[in-house]
Design a protein around this motif. Structure first.
Motif, short mmCIF file in Angstrom:
data_model
loop_
_atom_site.label_atom_id
_atom_site.label_comp_id
_atom_site.label_asym_id
_atom_site.label_seq_id
_atom_site.Cartn_x
_atom_site.Cartn_y
_atom_site.Cartn_z
N LEU A 77 41.75 24.39 32.90
CA LEU A 77 41.63 25.68 33.56
C LEU A 77 41.53 26.82 32.55
CD1 LEU A 77 44.30 25.32 36.42
CD2 LEU A 77 41.83 24.88 36.54
N VAL A 78 40.74 27.83 32.87
CA VAL A 78 40.63 29.03 32.04
C VAL A 78 41.98 29.76 32.11
CG1 VAL A 78 39.49 31.27 31.78
CG2 VAL A 78 38.15 29.23 32.39
N THR A 79 42.58 30.00 30.95
CA THR A 79 43.97 30.47 30.89
C THR A 79 44.26 31.75 31.68
OG1 THR A 79 44.32 29.36 28.77
CG2 THR A 79 45.85 31.11 29.35
N PRO A 80 43.49 32.84 31.53
CA PRO A 80 43.83 34.05 32.30
C PRO A 80 43.78 33.82 33.81
CG PRO A 80 42.28 34.58 30.54
CD PRO A 80 42.35 33.07 30.63
N ILE A 81 42.87 32.95 34.26
CA ILE A 81 42.75 32.67 35.69
C ILE A 81 43.89 31.76 36.15
CG2 ILE A 81 41.26 31.67 37.45
CD1 ILE A 81 40.31 34.37 36.15
N LYS A 82 44.23 30.80 35.33
CA LYS A 82 45.39 29.94 35.65
C LYS A 82 46.65 30.79 35.80
CE LYS A 82 48.29 26.32 33.59
NZ LYS A 82 48.53 25.49 32.39
N THR A 92 45.30 26.45 43.49
CA THR A 92 44.29 25.92 42.57
C THR A 92 43.15 26.92 42.54
OG1 THR A 92 43.23 24.66 44.35
CG2 THR A 92 44.88 23.52 43.03
N PRO A 93 42.74 27.40 41.36
CA PRO A 93 41.71 28.44 41.31
C PRO A 93 40.34 27.92 41.73
CG PRO A 93 42.26 27.71 39.10
CD PRO A 93 43.23 27.03 40.03
N PHE A 94 39.81 28.46 42.82
CA PHE A 94 38.46 28.08 43.25
C PHE A 94 37.43 28.75 42.35
CE2 PHE A 94 34.66 28.29 45.98
CZ PHE A 94 34.52 26.95 46.24
N TYR A 95 37.62 30.04 42.12
CA TYR A 95 36.82 30.68 41.07
C TYR A 95 37.61 31.82 40.45
CZ TYR A 95 35.20 34.68 44.01
OH TYR A 95 35.11 35.81 44.78
N GLY A 96 37.23 32.16 39.24
CA GLY A 96 37.82 33.29 38.54
C GLY A 96 36.72 34.27 38.21
N SER A 97 37.06 35.56 38.17
CA SER A 97 36.00 36.54 37.94
C SER A 97 36.55 37.83 37.36
CB SER A 97 35.26 36.84 39.25
OG SER A 97 36.14 37.44 40.19
N TRP A 104 37.78 44.18 36.01
CA TRP A 104 38.97 43.70 36.72
C TRP A 104 39.19 42.22 36.46
CZ3 TRP A 104 35.73 45.51 41.31
CH2 TRP A 104 35.01 44.48 41.92
N LEU A 105 40.26 41.68 37.01
CA LEU A 105 40.58 40.26 36.85
C LEU A 105 41.01 39.73 38.19
CD1 LEU A 105 40.74 38.04 34.67
CD2 LEU A 105 43.17 38.56 34.45
N ILE A 137 36.42 38.40 31.58
CA ILE A 137 37.66 37.77 32.04
C ILE A 137 38.71 37.80 30.94
CG2 ILE A 137 38.71 35.53 32.61
CD1 ILE A 137 36.20 34.93 34.26
N ASN A 138 38.31 37.40 29.74
CA ASN A 138 39.26 37.32 28.62
C ASN A 138 39.67 38.71 28.11
OD1 ASN A 138 39.51 34.46 28.42
ND2 ASN A 138 37.48 34.36 27.49
#
Length: 449
Positions: free
Chosen positions: A126-131, A143-148, A308-309, A380-381
């Motif tokens: 998983l992408v850390t900021p989204i996790k 569970t992250p379906f998508y991150g943006s 944004w996140l 995102i990062n």
């Protein structure tokens, strides 16, 4: 009773017992039906279309999707979990809700209940900021379906024709100047499209990023509302004026759906919104627009970045009647295998972005998203929910404030902002009315005492 009379009676009993056994087995063979609440975003609609692939490996589970617009999804799901109604087995909730609902024990701790025993799901991918967005005290609750994040869509052909160049990281002053020059009302083209429709997740999402980068904030360190503070007021006035002067007609009724349609149909020269719409923009673009779409980072003013996140995640309410089967579904929908399937079956632009690092190593995905994938990850990062603006704040969150009261605060304020956009009230009136309401809500909740 004679032996001869007992024999038929015994046979009847054996027949009844067999029928009961067979009936019980048939009942056990009935598939479990999961009721799932989803947001009506393009990636979620793709998931519903691909559900037969889940059935192939899980014939004992059936899924009933309830797909709702965001402004309907949130109150529907909130009412269900808060009142223990048990209508849904799986709910799609946003990054704002996850820690608040986890704290209230409304949703299950997925790390403890399921993730630890499911090595195939690969939590480390998983992408850390989204996790982190869908976690609470280090454990996953969705569970992250998508991150943006957010960035600027723009028409490269219109920029070239006007002799303009979009920087990778534009300023809002530059964007306003671009919008003024590209505004072509005579030909039905607006300089920019922005969310104007009420909702804390609608017009306040982009507006709050503008407030942040202008150096404004929702609250000071003592939880005193700051909408009327000079920098916050300047940001709100800028957003409203930009929409009124160079935005789409009747902007107060438009959310991301309308802006997506307007931009892809060639009726807007720029659109600032969620990075997740990059794929749909390229997929839905009209012939006049296709091939001319450019992408840039979220505009800034006093900060280095302002994207944004966000994450939409799949959670299991504590009232779910079928938590084991629910985990099978959400693990599949957020797996590496599903992402590959979505790309192959529905097109790589439909793949849920920002959730898994491995997505960005799939050659077909990299090729299909070369215009925006790197910018998405960079945005995102680069987002910092712990320090969203210039001055210190007592809250976290970039385009929202992670306190339970923000839903009420945001929805009320967004109504006032929409009124200013439509001309029903002035910006000063919108701010004054909102701030008075915010003070009332915060005092009732005990903040600042």
């Amino acid at each position: 009773m004679t032996m001869s009379s007992r024999a038929p009676a015994a046979a009847v009993l054996r027949t009844i017992a067999l029928a009961v056994t067979l009936g019980s087995a048939a009942a056990q063979a009935e598939p479990v039906t999961l009721t799932v609440a989803l947001a009506a975003n393009p990636q979620m609609q793709t998931a519903a279309q691909l559900i037969d692939n889940f059935y192939a490996g899980n014939p004992d589970i059936k899924v009933k999707f309830q797909i709702l617009p965001e402004n309907q999804l949130r109150p529907t799901v909130l009412k269900d979990v808060a009142t223990n109604s048990g209508q849904f087995d799986v709910v799609m909730i946003g990054a704002y809700e996850v820690p608040l609902w986890a704290q209230k024990s409304w949703i299950l701790d997925l790390s403890k209940e399921f993730v630890a025993g499911d090595q195939g799901w690969n939590v480390d991918d998983l992408v850390t900021p989204i996790k982190d967005l869908v976690s609470y005290k280090g454990d996953l609750y969705a569970t992250p379906f998508y991150g943006s994040s957010s960035f600027m869509f723009y028409r490269k052909d219109l920029f070239e024709k006007a002799g303009l160049t979009m920087p990778e990281v534009p300023t809002w002053d530059e964007v306003a100047a671009f919008a003024a020059k590209l505004d072509d009302k005579a030909n039905g083209v607006s300089g920019i499209c922005l969310r104007g429709i009420p909702g804390w997740g609608q017009n306040l999402a982009p507006l709050t990023t503008v407030i942040n980068t202008f150096g404004g904030r929702w609250f000071d360190e003592q939880w005193a509302p700051q909408l009327s503070a000079p920098k916050t007021k300047e940001a709100i006035r800028f957003y409203v004026d930009l929409l009124k002067q160079h935005g789409q007609p009747d902007a107060a009724k438009d959310g991301w759906q309308e802006c997506l349609q307007l931009f892809t149909q060639g009726k807007a020269a720029m659109w600032y919104d969620d990075t997740v719409f990059a794929g749909p923009v390229l997929d839905q673009a009209s012939p006049a627009v296709k091939g001319h779409v450019g992408f840039a980072m979220a505009p800034v003013k006093a900060t280095k970045g302002s994207g944004w996140l966000w994450a939409w995640g799949l959670s299991i309410p504590k009232t779910s009647r079928h938590p084991q089967e629910a985990w099978k579904l959400i693990a599949w929908l957020t797996s590496q295998q599903y992402i590959k399937l979505a790309g192959e079956k529905a097109g790589w632009g439909t793949v849920p972005p920002g959730s898994r690092q491995s997505t960005y190593a799939i050659p077909d995905y990299v090729n299909a998203t070369k215009d925006y994938a790197a910018l998405t990850l960079k945005s995102i990062n680069g987002a910092n929910p712990l320090k969203p603006t210039v001055d210190p704040v007592p809250y976290t969150g970039v385009q929202y404030v992670t306190i339970p009261e923000f839903e009420q605060i945001g929805d009320f304020t967004s109504q006032q902002i929409a009124g200013a956009i439509s001309g029903r009230n002035t910006v000063d009136e919108a701010i004054a009315t909102s701030e008075a309401k915010i003070k009332e809500i915060m005092e009732d909740a005990g903040y600042g005492k």
